[in-house]
Design an enzyme around this catalytic site. Sequence first.
Site, short mmCIF file in Angstrom:
data_model
loop_
_atom_site.label_atom_id
_atom_site.label_comp_id
_atom_site.label_asym_id
_atom_site.label_seq_id
_atom_site.Cartn_x
_atom_site.Cartn_y
_atom_site.Cartn_z
N ASP A 194 0.81 -1.23 0.00
CA ASP A 194 0.00 0.00 0.00
C ASP A 194 0.84 1.27 0.00
OD1 ASP A 194 -2.33 -1.53 0.02
OD2 ASP A 194 -2.22 -1.75 2.21
N ARG A 195 2.05 1.18 -0.47
CA ARG A 195 2.95 2.34 -0.60
C ARG A 195 3.30 2.97 0.76
NH1 ARG A 195 3.33 -0.50 -4.84
NH2 ARG A 195 3.31 0.57 -6.86
N VAL A 196 3.07 2.20 1.84
CA VAL A 196 3.48 2.70 3.17
C VAL A 196 4.88 2.12 3.44
CG1 VAL A 196 2.80 2.98 5.58
CG2 VAL A 196 1.05 2.70 3.83
#
Length: 217
Positions: A194-196
């Site tokens: 999730d691009r975290v």
Amino acid sequence: MARNYEEMRRIYMSGGIDEAEVAADPAEQFHRWFAEALDSSPGDWFEANAMTLATSDSLGRVAARIVLLKGFEGDSPLFYTSYDSDKGRQLAENPAAAVCFYWSHLERQIRIEGRVEKVDPELSDRYFQSRPRGSQLGALASQQSAVVASRQVLEDRVAELDALYQGQEVPRPESWGGYRLLTHRYEFWQGRPDRVHDRIVYLREDAGGWQRKRLSP
Ligand SMILES: Cc1cc2nc3c(=O)[nH]c(=O)nc-3n(C[C@H](O)[C@H](O)[C@H](O)COP(=O)(O)O)c2cc1C
């Protein structure tokens, strides 16, 4: 035909960075990740030591290209090139530089920033003499980044130099040698779902030593 670039995306799943586990010294952390990149190498073609080098001239015009990491002096990465090349001219005007590694199979990026200095000529000599003879002749024959009339011109020059130095050591051109990147910033990036992503930055403190922080992805 152009691909649909917008639909290209990868979900990063390989791991994370545990702040309790990272080294206090960023070069040590680099060596750990480098060893892991080699141990998990996806194939013989993989060049873990290939890094993008960004430089800029006195007008702030930026250029980037790949060079090979050829060692460290303390926490300063070393690379070799022509001092008369475009990058050499840029670095003479503005010694600020950055390098960046991306090891796709580990979903890891390392960024290192600082300013360059030329290494001692003795070190450049030592490394130049360790290179295969063909690479030595190539470096001597090439005026890196200058326009050349044809490939034939280069090949003729290599053949000429090969004959000239038959049975002898090929001398290092004075215009060819190493740079050390005196670092003030290292950053380790690990792709996460999730691009975290995880980003751990090391900033050199005035008193020596390194301050470590987590950055927002
Ligand atoms: C995998 C790879 C490794 C390279 N390694 C070096 C290197 O160590 N030194 C170098 O001068 N050029 C290297 N090059 C070529 C540079 O990318 C570049 O073409 C050249 O240095 C001229 O750059 P400049 O005109 O910006 O000075 C490499 C290119 C690739 C793709």
